[in-house]
Scaffold this motif. Structure first.
Motif, mmCIF file in Angstrom:
data_model
loop_
_atom_site.group_PDB
_atom_site.id
_atom_site.type_symbol
_atom_site.label_atom_id
_atom_site.label_comp_id
_atom_site.label_asym_id
_atom_site.label_seq_id
_atom_site.Cartn_x
_atom_site.Cartn_y
_atom_site.Cartn_z
ATOM 1 N N ARG A 24 0.715 -1.144 -0.042
ATOM 2 C CA ARG A 24 0.010 0.027 0.012
ATOM 3 C C ARG A 24 0.875 1.421 -0.115
ATOM 4 N NH1 ARG A 24 -3.645 1.381 5.022
ATOM 5 N NH2 ARG A 24 -1.806 2.253 5.977
ATOM 6 N N ASP A 25 1.845 1.290 0.895
ATOM 7 C CA ASP A 25 3.096 2.352 0.769
ATOM 8 C C ASP A 25 3.489 2.637 -0.627
ATOM 9 O OD1 ASP A 25 2.246 2.593 3.439
ATOM 10 O OD2 ASP A 25 4.017 1.484 4.060
ATOM 11 N N PHE A 26 3.689 1.378 -1.364
ATOM 12 C CA PHE A 26 4.429 1.643 -2.529
ATOM 13 C C PHE A 26 3.290 2.223 -3.539
ATOM 14 C CE2 PHE A 26 4.558 -0.417 -6.801
ATOM 15 C CZ PHE A 26 5.936 0.440 -7.210
ATOM 16 N N ASN A 27 2.099 1.689 -3.716
ATOM 17 C CA ASN A 27 1.018 2.257 -4.485
ATOM 18 C C ASN A 27 0.720 3.779 -4.015
ATOM 19 O OD1 ASN A 27 0.478 -0.149 -5.556
ATOM 20 N ND2 ASN A 27 -1.028 -0.736 -4.110
ATOM 21 N N ASP A 28 0.954 4.186 -2.750
ATOM 22 C CA ASP A 28 1.021 5.539 -2.461
ATOM 23 C C ASP A 28 2.125 6.210 -3.060
ATOM 24 O OD1 ASP A 28 -1.362 5.142 -1.024
ATOM 25 O OD2 ASP A 28 -0.447 4.999 0.989
ATOM 26 N N ASN A 29 3.230 5.809 -2.978
ATOM 27 C CA ASN A 29 4.762 6.605 -3.504
ATOM 28 C C ASN A 29 4.359 6.717 -4.982
ATOM 29 O OD1 ASN A 29 5.740 6.870 -0.845
ATOM 30 N ND2 ASN A 29 6.544 4.664 -1.076
ATOM 31 N N VAL A 30 3.867 5.645 -5.515
ATOM 32 C CA VAL A 30 3.953 5.858 -7.095
ATOM 33 C C VAL A 30 2.697 6.785 -7.541
ATOM 34 C CG1 VAL A 30 2.826 4.569 -9.159
ATOM 35 C CG2 VAL A 30 4.494 3.332 -7.491
ATOM 36 N N ASP A 31 1.509 6.865 -6.597
ATOM 37 C CA ASP A 31 0.566 8.127 -7.203
ATOM 38 C C ASP A 31 1.272 9.329 -6.654
ATOM 39 O OD1 ASP A 31 -2.363 8.628 -7.523
ATOM 40 O OD2 ASP A 31 -1.881 9.346 -5.404
ATOM 41 N N ARG A 32 2.011 9.469 -5.787
ATOM 42 C CA ARG A 32 2.620 10.748 -5.364
ATOM 43 C C ARG A 32 3.633 11.222 -6.368
ATOM 44 N NH1 ARG A 32 7.182 11.645 -2.689
ATOM 45 N NH2 ARG A 32 7.466 13.743 -1.355
ATOM 46 N N ALA A 33 4.570 9.926 -6.885
ATOM 47 C CA ALA A 33 5.460 10.332 -8.028
ATOM 48 C C ALA A 33 4.818 10.715 -9.029
ATOM 49 C CB ALA A 33 6.351 9.029 -8.234
ATOM 50 N N GLN A 34 3.749 10.291 -9.626
ATOM 51 C CA GLN A 34 3.009 10.498 -10.848
ATOM 52 C C GLN A 34 2.394 11.883 -10.374
ATOM 53 O OE1 GLN A 34 0.286 7.156 -11.333
ATOM 54 N NE2 GLN A 34 1.643 5.817 -12.374
ATOM 55 N N ARG A 35 1.807 12.161 -9.527
ATOM 56 C CA ARG A 35 1.122 13.533 -9.443
ATOM 57 C C ARG A 35 2.360 14.678 -9.334
ATOM 58 N NH1 ARG A 35 -2.011 13.253 -4.129
ATOM 59 N NH2 ARG A 35 -2.552 15.610 -4.683
ATOM 60 N N ILE A 36 3.618 14.436 -8.838
ATOM 61 C CA ILE A 36 4.747 15.267 -8.899
ATOM 62 C C ILE A 36 5.077 15.418 -10.502
ATOM 63 C CG2 ILE A 36 7.142 15.673 -8.177
ATOM 64 C CD1 ILE A 36 6.410 14.226 -5.861
ATOM 65 N N GLN A 37 5.340 14.389 -11.092
ATOM 66 C CA GLN A 37 5.661 14.516 -12.414
ATOM 67 C C GLN A 37 4.721 15.168 -13.255
ATOM 68 O OE1 GLN A 37 6.390 10.362 -13.240
ATOM 69 N NE2 GLN A 37 8.354 10.291 -13.032
ATOM 70 N N LEU A 38 3.443 15.002 -12.819
ATOM 71 C CA LEU A 38 2.466 15.757 -13.817
ATOM 72 C C LEU A 38 2.274 17.238 -13.340
ATOM 73 C CD1 LEU A 38 -0.094 15.616 -15.703
ATOM 74 C CD2 LEU A 38 -1.447 14.903 -13.587
ATOM 75 N N ALA A 39 2.588 17.478 -12.365
ATOM 76 C CA ALA A 39 2.557 18.909 -11.938
ATOM 77 C C ALA A 39 3.728 19.849 -12.309
ATOM 78 C CB ALA A 39 2.573 18.845 -10.263
ATOM 79 N N ALA A 40 5.002 18.897 -12.523
ATOM 80 C CA ALA A 40 6.248 19.813 -12.740
ATOM 81 C C ALA A 40 6.051 19.894 -14.518
ATOM 82 C CB ALA A 40 7.209 18.740 -12.642
ATOM 83 N N TYR A 41 5.584 18.920 -15.280
ATOM 84 C CA TYR A 41 5.315 19.086 -16.743
ATOM 85 C C TYR A 41 4.227 20.275 -16.806
ATOM 86 C CZ TYR A 41 8.250 15.182 -18.029
ATOM 87 O OH TYR A 41 9.359 14.233 -18.358
#
Length: 482
Positions: A24-41
């Motif tokens: 579950r923590d990994f899934n949360d990290n993946v979701d957070r990473a994707q949101r960070i990447q999306l926000a940066a782009y």
């Protein structure tokens, strides 16, 4: 073995829980990473949109080209704030996000200057600023920061993915181990259950054998007790019957002595009248005082003994009488008993209330005697300081039983006498009523012969409730007739 298997299974469950938590923590990290990447782009894209609107306006001087610039500038703060929130507390990303924010602000400030010059008609000055290359350098730095953020997140995701793959494999292994443990536990449990069942069956068989022998012993013992009881009843009857013969003689001779005493007293009176000196005073005292007193004591004792013998004979006859079950209207029977003592209740300002009673299949005479004794006792021992009230009620209860209650508000019975009152020749409280203490003993004997039970609930000074419990249908073998 069971304890060990259960402990291992508990450890497996804990391990699975930990692995699921890590997943579950990994899934949360993946979701957070994707949101960070999306926000940066999105920050980079909005900056490019603002630059595109700038160039279109400077080339055409038409305001509608500024729409892309306006939208980009309006949405940039929201995306930058989201990016800062997602990377807060992350030392690797928070600095780069701050740098990206500064670069974005520089780029917007530069675009704002050129647009302002274009609106004033100084397009050439604005183009000159663009040609300096400052805007391009800022955009290149923004692209570099965005790429760095993306690379950091990609590296982290790759590392987390490897950990998750390892955890997934471990989870599969642990689940396999758990399945094996469950199979082992099921096998051990089945073996233990089978062993226990065999032991229980063996114990049950032994118990059945013991019960079979016990039934014969109980039957033989019951037969012996029944025969002994019959012999005791016959003995009581014979003794009581034989005692009555000399008692009748004593009572008869007592009457003759009483008559003889009266004749002697008359003769002594005649002599005393004609020749007083011939009469001794002691003789007169003996004839007129001592002799009547002695005869009175003899008569009281013989009458008491006669009542006791009659009561014993009654108990003996009742015990030897064959019971005859029949359907009884208990309401009518209780009302009949109440009517028979109406003169006593009217004299003592009392009332007897008969509620509808459930019918029963039992011996009529025994039931009448039981109700008669209890209602008569309730009337006899009413309190003098309040109006008497006797309530007869009943109800059917579970398992084919009927309960009748005879409640009164009379004197009551002390706690220590609740059991003693059912014993022969035992009475409770103030002895100001005639009786020998046989009534309740007779009642309990009759109730038990009918297969029932009798108890009392009472508080001294507040009244008593006698509770009768009978089977709805009298079975002679169970009631004591063999």
């Amino acid at each position: 073995m069971l304890t060990g298997a259960i402990a291992l299974l508990l450890i497996v469950n804990i391990a699975v829980f930990v692995m699921l938590q890590r997943t579950r923590d990994f899934n949360d990290n993946v979701d957070r990473a994707q949101r960070i990447q999306l926000a940066a782009y999105q920050v980079l894209t909005l900056s490019v949109d603002a630059e595109t609107g700038q160039r279109g306006f400077l080339l055409t001087s038409r305001p509608e080209y500024l729409e892309a610039y306006t939208n980009g500038v309006a949405r940039l703060p929201e995306r930058l704030a989201e990016l800062a929130s997602l990377t807060a507390g992350d030392p690797d990303l928070s600095l780069r996000v701050e740098r990206l924010t500064d670069l974005s602000q520089q780029r917007i400030d530069l675009i704002d200057r050129t647009i302002a010059l274009g609106r004033m008609g100084r397009v050439e000055d604005a183009v000159a600023i663009i040609r300096e290359g400052t805007g391009k350098r800022v955009m290149d730095q923004m692209r570099a920061e965005t790429a760095a953020i993306d690379e950091i997140q990609a590296t982290r995701l790759e590392f987390s993915t490897r950990q998750t793959e390892w955890a997934a494999g471990a989870t599969v292994l642990v689940n396999a181990l758990a399945g094996l443990l469950i199979l082992v536990l099921a096998g051990v449990s089945g073996w233990l259950i089978r062993r226990y069942v065999l032991e229980i069956q063996e114990a049950r068989n032994a118990l059945d054998r013991m019960n079979a022998g016990l039934e014969f012993k109980v039957r033989d013992r019951t037969f012996e007790l029944t025969r002994a009881n019959d012999e005791i009843q016959r003995f009581a009857y014979i003794v009581s019957h034989d005692l009555r013969a000399p008692l009748v003689n004593v009572m008869g001779f007592t009457s003759e002595l009483e008559q003889a005493g009266k004749i002697i007293d008359l003769q002594m009176t005649a002599v005393e009248t004609k020749a007083p000196k011939l009469v001794e005073q002691d003789a007169l005292t003996a004839v007129r005082e001592d002799l009547p007193e002695a005869i009175g004591f003899i008569r009281a004792s013989t009458e008491k003994m006669d009542r006791l013998i009659n009561a014993i004979l009654k108990l003996s006859r009742e015990g030897r009488r064959n019971l005859l079950p029949e359907r009884l209207d208990m309401t009518a029977m209780a009302q009949g008993v109440a009517d028979s003592v109406r003169h006593q209740t009217e004299a003592s300002d009392a009332m007897i209330v008969i509620e509808p009673l459930p019918s029963i299949e039992s011996d009529r005479l025994a039931m009448e005697q039981v109700l008669g004794n209890l209602i008569d006792n309730a009337v006899k021992y009413l309190a003098h300081d309040r109006p008497g009230r006797i309530l007869v009620s009943g109800e059917a209860v579970a398992d084919d039983w009927i309960v009748y209650r005879i409640a009164d508000n009379g004197r009551g019975i002390s706690d220590r006498d609740h059991e003693r009152i059912f014993e022969l020749f035992r009475r409770s409280g103030k002895q100001d009523r005639a009786g020998e203490g046989l009534g309740l003993a007779f009642v309990r004997n009759s109730v038990r012969r009918l297969g029932g039970d009798i108890t009392v609930e009472s508080e001294l000074g507040k009244g008593s409730t006698f509770i009768l419990k009978f089977p709805t249908r009298l079975v002679l073998a169970e009631a004591g007739d063999y």
